[in-house]
Scaffold this motif. Structure first.
Motif, PDB file in Angstrom:
ATOM      1  N   ASP A  77       0.826  -1.202   0.000  1.00 30.23           N
ATOM      2  CA  ASP A  77       0.000   0.000   0.000  1.00 30.23           C
ATOM      3  C   ASP A  77       0.864   1.256   0.000  1.00 30.23           C
ATOM      4  N   VAL A  78       2.051   1.110   0.597  1.00 28.82           N
ATOM      5  CA  VAL A  78       2.951   2.256   0.773  1.00 28.82           C
ATOM      6  C   VAL A  78       4.387   1.801   0.553  1.00 28.82           C
ATOM      7  N   ILE A  79       5.181   2.661  -0.098  1.00 25.61           N
ATOM      8  CA  ILE A  79       6.621   2.419  -0.229  1.00 25.61           C
ATOM      9  C   ILE A  79       7.351   3.656   0.278  1.00 25.61           C
ATOM     10  N   SER A  80       8.369   3.448   1.103  1.00 26.47           N
ATOM     11  CA  SER A  80       9.209   4.535   1.584  1.00 26.47           C
ATOM     12  C   SER A  80      10.644   4.261   1.156  1.00 26.47           C
ATOM     13  N   THR A  81      11.254   5.210   0.453  1.00 25.21           N
ATOM     14  CA  THR A  81      12.648   5.026   0.027  1.00 25.21           C
ATOM     15  C   THR A  81      13.564   6.003   0.765  1.00 25.21           C
ATOM     16  N   GLY A  82      14.776   5.525   1.060  1.00 24.73           N
ATOM     17  CA  GLY A  82      15.773   6.358   1.733  1.00 24.73           C
ATOM     18  C   GLY A  82      17.106   6.287   1.013  1.00 24.73           C
ATOM     19  N   PHE A  83      18.135   5.823   1.704  1.00 25.03           N
ATOM     20  CA  PHE A  83      19.480   5.760   1.127  1.00 25.03           C
ATOM     21  C   PHE A  83      19.532   4.727   0.000  1.00 25.03           C
ATOM     22  N   ILE A  84      20.008   5.148  -1.163  1.00 26.54           N
ATOM     23  CA  ILE A  84      20.159   4.259  -2.313  1.00 26.54           C
ATOM     24  C   ILE A  84      21.617   4.298  -2.733  1.00 26.54           C
ATOM     25  N   PHE A  85      22.240   3.128  -2.836  1.00 26.39           N
ATOM     26  CA  PHE A  85      23.697   3.022  -2.839  1.00 26.39           C
ATOM     27  C   PHE A  85      24.339   3.151  -4.217  1.00 26.39           C
ATOM     28  N   THR A  86      23.721   2.599  -5.252  1.00 20.61           N
ATOM     29  CA  THR A  86      24.369   2.569  -6.568  1.00 20.61           C
ATOM     30  C   THR A  86      23.430   3.077  -7.661  1.00 20.61           C
ATOM     31  N   LYS A  87      24.019   3.365  -8.809  1.00 17.36           N
ATOM     32  CA  LYS A  87      23.227   3.794  -9.967  1.00 17.36           C
ATOM     33  C   LYS A  87      22.246   2.700 -10.371  1.00 17.36           C
ATOM     34  N   VAL A 105      -0.189   2.827  -5.301  1.00 17.18           N
ATOM     35  CA  VAL A 105       0.641   2.730  -4.090  1.00 17.18           C
ATOM     36  C   VAL A 105       1.191   4.117  -3.751  1.00 17.18           C
ATOM     37  N   LEU A 106       1.128   4.485  -2.467  1.00 19.55           N
ATOM     38  CA  LEU A 106       1.666   5.769  -2.026  1.00 19.55           C
ATOM     39  C   LEU A 106       3.185   5.677  -1.914  1.00 19.55           C
ATOM     40  N   ILE A 107       3.886   6.691  -2.436  1.00 17.95           N
ATOM     41  CA  ILE A 107       5.348   6.704  -2.407  1.00 17.95           C
ATOM     42  C   ILE A 107       5.841   7.844  -1.521  1.00 17.95           C
ATOM     43  N   PHE A 108       6.571   7.492  -0.465  1.00 19.46           N
ATOM     44  CA  PHE A 108       7.252   8.477   0.382  1.00 19.46           C
ATOM     45  C   PHE A 108       8.747   8.392   0.064  1.00 19.46           C
ATOM     46  N   ASN A 109       9.402   9.545  -0.032  1.00 21.45           N
ATOM     47  CA  ASN A 109      10.811   9.553  -0.419  1.00 21.45           C
ATOM     48  C   ASN A 109      11.608  10.512   0.457  1.00 21.45           C
ATOM     49  N   VAL A 137       7.735  10.437  -8.946  1.00 19.16           N
ATOM     50  CA  VAL A 137       6.531   9.637  -8.680  1.00 19.16           C
ATOM     51  C   VAL A 137       6.166   9.625  -7.190  1.00 19.16           C
ATOM     52  N   SER A 138       6.766  10.549  -6.420  1.00 22.26           N
ATOM     53  CA  SER A 138       6.535  10.575  -4.974  1.00 22.26           C
ATOM     54  C   SER A 138       5.267  11.329  -4.610  1.00 22.26           C
ATOM     55  N   ASP A 139       4.514  10.762  -3.678  1.00 28.21           N
ATOM     56  CA  ASP A 139       3.381  11.477  -3.103  1.00 28.21           C
ATOM     57  C   ASP A 139       3.878  12.481  -2.072  1.00 28.21           C
ATOM     58  N   VAL A 140       4.923  12.111  -1.340  1.00 24.45           N
ATOM     59  CA  VAL A 140       5.561  13.017  -0.378  1.00 24.45           C
ATOM     60  C   VAL A 140       7.067  12.831  -0.476  1.00 24.45           C
ATOM     61  N   THR A 141       7.800  13.920  -0.723  1.00 24.52           N
ATOM     62  CA  THR A 141       9.261  13.853  -0.681  1.00 24.52           C
ATOM     63  C   THR A 141       9.745  14.766   0.429  1.00 24.52           C
ATOM     64  N   MET A 142      10.832  14.381   1.134  1.00 21.96           N
ATOM     65  CA  MET A 142      11.256  15.066   2.357  1.00 21.96           C
ATOM     66  C   MET A 142      12.741  15.400   2.339  1.00 21.96           C
ATOM     67  N   PRO A 143      13.201  16.211   1.394  1.00 22.41           N
ATOM     68  CA  PRO A 143      14.617  16.579   1.373  1.00 22.41           C
ATOM     69  C   PRO A 143      14.954  17.593   2.457  1.00 22.41           C
ATOM     70  N   ASN A 144      16.207  17.591   2.915  1.00 21.15           N
ATOM     71  CA  ASN A 144      16.638  18.712   3.747  1.00 21.15           C
ATOM     72  C   ASN A 144      17.002  19.883   2.829  1.00 21.15           C
ATOM     73  N   TYR A 145      17.369  21.001   3.409  1.00 21.47           N
ATOM     74  CA  TYR A 145      17.622  22.207   2.617  1.00 21.47           C
ATOM     75  C   TYR A 145      18.758  22.001   1.607  1.00 21.47           C
ATOM     76  N   THR A 146      19.838  21.356   2.030  1.00 20.08           N
ATOM     77  CA  THR A 146      20.958  21.100   1.122  1.00 20.08           C
ATOM     78  C   THR A 146      20.519  20.260  -0.065  1.00 20.08           C
ATOM     79  N   GLU A 147      19.798  19.186   0.206  1.00 15.19           N
ATOM     80  CA  GLU A 147      19.317  18.309  -0.868  1.00 15.19           C
ATOM     81  C   GLU A 147      18.366  19.054  -1.796  1.00 15.19           C
ATOM     82  N   SER A 148      17.553  19.943  -1.212  1.00 14.77           N
ATOM     83  CA  SER A 148      16.629  20.737  -2.023  1.00 14.77           C
ATOM     84  C   SER A 148      17.386  21.652  -2.984  1.00 14.77           C
TER      85      SER A 148
END
Length: 274
Positions: A77-87, A105-109, A137-148
């Motif tokens: 129903d939901v997928i949450s993604t965080g650290f992704i290591f390789t291309k 499916v709801l995507i949180f990133n 494709v994210s329903d909610v993305t949560m970058p910090n300021y640097t990432e933004s």
């Protein structure tokens, strides 16, 4: 749908020692009663804040696991993604999220790549472009300021104005994300968390007082609260307020902890998530 019926897949790394990533998120979301799956993008010996660490690439495992789950007709129903290591992982996960998003499916990133104006050690600049495929494709993305700033080609600076914050948020929405939360923003007067809630078409700005200490894993705690609260029907602003309150309380309680590199023993504070 009750939390017990809500199937949540967490895609993130896992540390042999330290309460970060999956080690922080699993206890919280399990306590909240969600039906959890987890897919480690890397096995890390300990948090990367220590002087030495080993990272084991799990790309082959990740790819095979998704094939097996498909054969077993597992669904989410939901997928949450965080650290992704390789291309290659980025390509696999972004394609998977795109397919799942089309199924509703709801995507949180949480695009874990950088902080304090620079990329994390070992993170390639190419990662920024790859991450955009998941944000799209994210329903909610949560970058910090640097990432933004990296995602929007915006110059990192202190003392940012509300108009500039809105511009960054809108550029991230332009990538494809529906709702956006930007953390750790050094605004003119104070630090703030800002966001846009697509469900009500509204921006919000939440100031906070920074506690002068650092623990790894607080972002994962924050993400877990956002996921839990929004799935329980709270608005993004209300969910963000609760996440900020919990992180502040936990950090303050542990500010004198001798070894901060291991993160925070989150299981001691699970009652705060009620």
């Amino acid at each position: 749908m009750s939390t017990q019926d809500t199937k949540v897949l967490l895609i993130n790394d896992i540390a042999g020692y330290g309460k970060v990533a999956l080690s922080a998120m699993l206890p919280i979301l399990s306590y909240k009663g969600f039906n959890l799956y987890n897919l480690p993008t890397a096995i890390v010996s300990n948090t990367l804040n220590y002087e030495k660490f080993r990272i084991e690439d799990t790309t082959e495992y990740l790819e095979e696991t998704l094939k097996i789950w498909k054969e077993l007709n597992f669904s989410f129903d939901v997928i949450s993604t965080g650290f992704i290591f390789t291309k290659k992982q980025m390509e696999i996960i972004s394609k998977f999220c795109e397919e799942q998003s089309k199924k509703g499916v709801l995507i949180f990133n949480d695009p874990i790549m950088a902080d304090n104006g620079e990329l994390y050690s070992g993170i390639s600049p190419d990662t920024v472009d790859y991450m955009k495929n998941i944000i799209a494709v994210s329903d909610v993305t949560m970058p910090n300021y640097t990432e933004s700033c990296l995602l929007t080609n915006t110059k990192y600076k202190e003392g940012i104005l509300i108009e500039e914050i809105n511009s960054i948020i809108n550029k991230i929405r332009g990538i494809g994300a529906k709702s956006v939360i930007v953390t750790s923003i050094p605004s003119v007067e104070t630090r703030i968390v800002a966001g846009f809630d697509s469900k009500i078409n509204e921006y919000f700005y939440l100031p906070y007082e920074e506690i002068p200490t650092y623990f790894p894993g607080t972002g994962d705690i924050f993400s877990s609260v956002i996921i839990s609260e929004t799935l329980e029907g709270k608005s993004l602003k209300v969910a963000t307020e609760k996440a900020m309150k919990i992180v502040k309380e936990i950090v303050f309680e542990n500010k004198d902890q001798e070894d901060k590199k291991k993160g925070i023993h989150i299981e001691k504070y699970l009652n705060l998530f009620d």
